[in-house]
Write an enzyme that holds these catalytic residues in place. Structure first.
Site, mmCIF file in Angstrom:
data_model
loop_
_atom_site.group_PDB
_atom_site.id
_atom_site.type_symbol
_atom_site.label_atom_id
_atom_site.label_comp_id
_atom_site.label_asym_id
_atom_site.label_seq_id
_atom_site.Cartn_x
_atom_site.Cartn_y
_atom_site.Cartn_z
ATOM 1 N N GLY A 179 0.822 -1.220 0.000
ATOM 2 C CA GLY A 179 0.000 0.000 0.000
ATOM 3 C C GLY A 179 0.840 1.248 0.000
ATOM 4 N N SER A 236 1.491 3.472 -2.488
ATOM 5 C CA SER A 236 1.277 4.477 -3.538
ATOM 6 C C SER A 236 0.894 5.839 -2.988
ATOM 7 C CB SER A 236 0.195 4.000 -4.512
ATOM 8 O OG SER A 236 -1.049 3.835 -3.842
ATOM 9 N N SER A 237 0.427 5.902 -1.746
ATOM 10 C CA SER A 237 -0.001 7.180 -1.165
ATOM 11 C C SER A 237 -0.065 7.058 0.349
ATOM 12 C CB SER A 237 -1.376 7.592 -1.713
ATOM 13 O OG SER A 237 -2.370 6.641 -1.335
ATOM 14 N N GLY A 238 -0.333 8.177 1.014
ATOM 15 C CA GLY A 238 -0.590 8.184 2.445
ATOM 16 C C GLY A 238 0.524 7.613 3.292
ATOM 17 N N ASP A 276 -1.337 -7.606 -5.448
ATOM 18 C CA ASP A 276 -2.703 -7.755 -4.960
ATOM 19 C C ASP A 276 -2.643 -8.647 -3.732
ATOM 20 O OD1 ASP A 276 -5.346 -8.256 -4.423
ATOM 21 O OD2 ASP A 276 -5.819 -9.121 -6.388
ATOM 22 N N SER A 315 -1.685 -1.101 12.385
ATOM 23 C CA SER A 315 -2.991 -1.307 12.999
ATOM 24 C C SER A 315 -3.686 0.049 13.108
ATOM 25 C CB SER A 315 -2.826 -1.983 14.359
ATOM 26 O OG SER A 315 -4.060 -2.208 14.983
ATOM 27 N N TYR A 374 -14.523 -2.347 9.934
ATOM 28 C CA TYR A 374 -13.118 -1.935 9.885
ATOM 29 C C TYR A 374 -12.441 -2.156 11.233
ATOM 30 C CZ TYR A 374 -9.033 1.137 9.721
ATOM 31 O OH TYR A 374 -7.762 1.635 9.799
ATOM 32 N N LYS A 432 -9.087 -4.529 12.590
ATOM 33 C CA LYS A 432 -7.910 -4.073 13.332
ATOM 34 C C LYS A 432 -7.768 -4.802 14.668
ATOM 35 C CE LYS A 432 -6.396 -1.329 10.217
ATOM 36 N NZ LYS A 432 -5.167 -1.700 9.472
ATOM 37 N N ASN A 455 -4.241 12.594 8.409
ATOM 38 C CA ASN A 455 -4.761 13.450 7.335
ATOM 39 C C ASN A 455 -4.376 12.868 5.975
ATOM 40 O OD1 ASN A 455 -5.699 15.482 5.720
ATOM 41 N ND2 ASN A 455 -4.642 17.131 6.762
#
Length: 271
Positions: free
Chosen positions: A12, A14-16, A54, A132, A146, A150, A180
Site C-alpha cells: 500500500g 502508492s499514497s498516504g 494484490d 494497525s 473496519y 484491526k 490526514n
C-alpha cells in the site's frame, strides 16, 4: 546477488502512510520495494522500487516475495500497510462485503506474513511491522467492520510475535490515530443502507471528516514505522501521533462507563 543494504517491502505504498513509510525507510538506508495494485503511474527512485501486488491473491503475494528475494538476496522488513475502510452500521454491511474488507485488511496481511516468514527464519532475523490503528483497541460506531479487522490484526500480531521471536523474527504493531489522508474518501460504503441509521451515519461522516482533516501528517506515522524497523530493542507496539497516545491512556485509566460515555459524546450520539 545479496544486497549490502537492508531490504524493506511496504504494501500500500502508492499514497498516504505507505508512501511516507517507504520514503522514511529509504532515508534510513533501506532498499525499499513499494507495492500497490497498479503502480504504472508511479516512478521508482529515491531508494524505492515499485511492484504491482494484490494482497488478496496468493499467487500475486508469493510471486512478489520470491521476486524480491531473488533480486536482492534478502528481505529484512515487511510493512503490512495495505488496507481499506468500511463506512456504515454493521447491520448495513453484508457478510459478503465484510469478507472483502477482511480479505484485504486481515487475510492479505496474513498472506504477506506467511510468504516472508520462511526467508526471515532462514536468515535468523527480520521484522514484520503491521499497521494497525487506535481502532484496534477502542470502539468506533459506524466502523464496526473496519474496527473488527484491526482487532484481528492486534490479536494475530501479538500472538505471532511470541511464536517467531526465538527465530530472530519480531512482529510489531504500529497504532496510528486519525491521519490526514484521503482514506475516508476511499472507504467501502454499506451495500445495504437502512433509513433507520441514515441520520446518525451522516453525523458520523461529518465527525470522521473533521477528525481526518485535523489528524496527523502521514510522516508522523512513517517516522514511527522507521523506528520500529531500526530500534535495537523494538517494542511490541508503537503508538503513532498525539491522539493515539491520549486515547491509549484514557482507555487504560478511565472507568469503563465513563469511557463508554465519552465514545458516544465524541460521535454525537444520543444517550
Amino acid at each position: 546477488m545479496t544486497s549490502s543494504r537492508p531490504v524493506a517491502l511496504v504494501t500500500g505504498a502508492s499514497s498516504g502512510i505507505g508512501e511516507a513509510a517507504a520514503l522514511a525507510l529509504a532515508g534510513k538506508g533501506f532498499q525499499v520495494i513499494g507495492t500497490s495494485r497498479d503502480t504504472s503511474r508511479l516512478t521508482s527512485g529515491g531508494g524505492v522500487t515499485f511492484l504491482d501486488l494484490d494482497v488478496t491473491s496468493d499467487e500475486s503475494v508469493n510471486g512478489v516475495v520470491e521476486q524480491v528475494v531473488a533480486r536482492f538476496g534478502r528481505l529484512d522488513v515487511l510493512v503490512n500497510n495495505a488496507g481499506v475502510g468500511a463506512n456504515g452500521a454493521a447491520e448495513e454491511i453484508s457478510v459478503g462485503q465484510a469478507q472483502r474488507v477482511f480479505d484485504v485488511n486481515v487475510f492479505g496481511l496474513m498472506r504477506m506474513t506467511r510468504a516472508v516468514l520462511p526467508h526471515m527464519r532462514a536468515r535468523g532475523a527480520g521484522r514484520i511491522i503491521n499497521v494497525s490503528s487506535v481502532g484496534g483497541f477502542v470502539p468506533n460506531p459506524f466502523m464496526a467492520i473496519y474496527v473488527s479487522t484491526k482487532h484481528a490484526v492486534e490479536g494475530y500480531s501479538e500472538s505471532l510475535d511470541h511464536e517467531v521471536r526465538e527465530y530472530g523474527v519480531r512482529v510489531l504493531r504500529v497504532q496510528p490515530g486519525p491521519i490526514n489522508t484521503p482514506f475516508d474518501a476511499n472507504q467501502v460504503q454499506a451495500d445495504h443502507p437502512l433509513q433507520v441509521y441514515a441520520h446518525q451515519r451522516r453525523v458520523f461522516e461529518d465527525v470522521m471528516q473533521e477528525s481526518m482533516r485535523g489528524g496527523d501528517d502521514p510522516t508522523v506515522v512513517a517516522k514511527v514505522i522507521a523506528a520500529a524497523a531500526t530500534d535495537r530493542k523494538p517494542k511490541s507496539r508503537y503508538l503513532a501521533g498525539a491522539t493515539a497516545g491520549r486515547v491509549a491512556v484514557l482507555r487504560r485509566v478511565v472507568p469503563a462507563a465513563l469511557f463508554d460515555k465519552s465514545v458516544r459524546k465524541l460521535n454525537r450520539m444520543a444517550g
